[in-house]
Motif scaffolding. Structure first.
Motif, mmCIF file in Angstrom:
data_model
loop_
_atom_site.group_PDB
_atom_site.id
_atom_site.type_symbol
_atom_site.label_atom_id
_atom_site.label_comp_id
_atom_site.label_asym_id
_atom_site.label_seq_id
_atom_site.Cartn_x
_atom_site.Cartn_y
_atom_site.Cartn_z
ATOM 1 N N GLN A 210 44.016 -0.657 14.360
ATOM 2 C CA GLN A 210 43.239 -1.113 13.214
ATOM 3 C C GLN A 210 43.537 -0.147 12.072
ATOM 4 N N ILE A 211 43.922 -0.713 10.932
ATOM 5 C CA ILE A 211 44.154 0.087 9.741
ATOM 6 C C ILE A 211 43.042 -0.238 8.759
ATOM 7 N N PRO B 283 33.156 6.945 22.176
ATOM 8 C CA PRO B 283 34.075 6.162 21.360
ATOM 9 C C PRO B 283 35.196 5.597 22.222
ATOM 10 N N LYS B 284 35.794 4.498 21.783
ATOM 11 C CA LYS B 284 36.811 3.799 22.572
ATOM 12 C C LYS B 284 38.223 3.975 22.047
ATOM 13 N N PHE B 285 38.412 4.721 20.973
ATOM 14 C CA PHE B 285 39.748 4.844 20.404
ATOM 15 C C PHE B 285 40.599 5.837 21.191
ATOM 16 N N ARG B 286 41.927 5.647 21.102
ATOM 17 C CA ARG B 286 42.882 6.606 21.658
ATOM 18 C C ARG B 286 43.089 7.753 20.684
ATOM 19 N N ARG B 287 43.209 7.373 19.400
ATOM 20 C CA ARG B 287 43.533 8.354 18.370
ATOM 21 C C ARG B 287 43.163 7.780 17.014
ATOM 22 N N ILE B 288 42.751 8.650 16.098
ATOM 23 C CA ILE B 288 42.498 8.265 14.718
ATOM 24 C C ILE B 288 43.300 9.189 13.820
ATOM 25 N N VAL B 289 43.995 8.604 12.844
ATOM 26 C CA VAL B 289 44.757 9.377 11.871
ATOM 27 C C VAL B 289 44.260 8.984 10.486
ATOM 28 N N ALA B 290 43.831 9.967 9.711
ATOM 29 C CA ALA B 290 43.397 9.728 8.327
ATOM 30 C C ALA B 290 44.553 10.097 7.409
ATOM 31 N N ALA C 224 43.501 3.671 13.420
ATOM 32 C CA ALA C 224 42.813 3.875 14.697
ATOM 33 C C ALA C 224 43.561 3.120 15.787
ATOM 34 N N GLU C 225 43.916 3.822 16.852
ATOM 35 C CA GLU C 225 44.638 3.229 17.974
ATOM 36 C C GLU C 225 43.667 3.003 19.135
ATOM 37 N N PHE C 226 43.783 1.832 19.746
ATOM 38 C CA PHE C 226 42.918 1.450 20.866
ATOM 39 C C PHE C 226 43.766 0.888 22.006
ATOM 40 N N MET D 244 36.704 -3.730 19.361
ATOM 41 C CA MET D 244 35.474 -4.429 18.996
ATOM 42 C C MET D 244 34.262 -3.765 19.644
ATOM 43 N N GLU D 245 34.446 -3.258 20.857
ATOM 44 C CA GLU D 245 33.367 -2.514 21.516
ATOM 45 C C GLU D 245 33.047 -1.250 20.711
ATOM 46 N N ASN D 246 34.090 -0.568 20.236
ATOM 47 C CA ASN D 246 33.893 0.620 19.413
ATOM 48 C C ASN D 246 33.190 0.266 18.106
ATOM 49 N N SER D 247 33.558 -0.864 17.504
ATOM 50 C CA SER D 247 32.920 -1.308 16.254
ATOM 51 C C SER D 247 31.439 -1.585 16.451
ATOM 52 N N GLY D 248 31.066 -1.961 17.674
ATOM 53 C CA GLY D 248 29.674 -2.267 17.975
ATOM 54 C C GLY D 248 28.807 -1.043 18.244
ATOM 55 N N ARG D 249 29.423 0.141 18.337
ATOM 56 C CA ARG D 249 28.635 1.365 18.539
ATOM 57 C C ARG D 249 27.734 1.579 17.331
ATOM 58 N N PRO D 250 26.477 1.948 17.526
ATOM 59 C CA PRO D 250 25.582 2.216 16.382
ATOM 60 C C PRO D 250 26.154 3.275 15.448
ATOM 61 N N GLU D 251 26.809 4.286 16.003
ATOM 62 C CA GLU D 251 27.382 5.356 15.197
ATOM 63 C C GLU D 251 28.502 4.833 14.297
ATOM 64 N N THR D 252 29.305 3.916 14.828
ATOM 65 C CA THR D 252 30.394 3.343 14.048
ATOM 66 C C THR D 252 29.846 2.467 12.928
ATOM 67 N N SER D 253 28.866 1.640 13.252
ATOM 68 C CA SER D 253 28.259 0.769 12.240
ATOM 69 C C SER D 253 27.607 1.576 11.128
ATOM 70 N N ASP D 254 26.907 2.635 11.499
ATOM 71 C CA ASP D 254 26.255 3.495 10.507
ATOM 72 C C ASP D 254 27.296 4.171 9.617
#
Length: 105
Positions: free
Chosen positions: A6-7, A33-40, A54-56, A63-73
């Motif tokens: 996801q970019i 979190p469900k990601f493998r790696r995040i690069v900014a 973000a690599e998954f 989508m599971e990671n997107s549903g985390r309350p922390e991710t949504s916030d």
């Protein structure tokens, strides 16, 4: 190994605030979190333009990671610091080559 990327593309004049906001949400929270790696990244040719990659393992884990309350916030608070809309690019990995001679395709 196939996967999902996801970019997240955005512009902001408040990138330091976004960086500070994002650090705890990447690893803290009630669910892992469900990601493998995040690069900014920052677009060298377009100041104020950024991409987060973000690599998954799969679309489902993204989508599971997107549903985390922390991710949504984080997403809501980040959007408030952006100078325009946040654009999501959802990409299925077809193949990859890590440059180590063990191409994965």
């Amino acid at each position: 190994m196939p996967g999902f990327v996801q970019i997240i593309e955005f512009t902001s004049s408040r990138i330091k605030e976004i960086e500070e906001l994002g650090r705890p949400s990447r690893t803290g929270g009630s669910t892992a979190p469900k990601f493998r790696r995040i690069v900014a990244t920052a677009d060298r040719d377009h100041p104020g333009h950024y991409f987060t990659i973000a690599e998954f393992d799969s679309y489902d884990s993204a989508m599971e990671n997107s549903g985390r309350p922390e991710t949504s916030d984080f997403a809501a608070r980040m959007a408030a610091l952006c100078d325009g809309p946040v654009i999501f690019h959802n990409l299925d990995v077809m193949w990859e080559d890590r440059g180590d001679g063990a191409g994965n395709g």
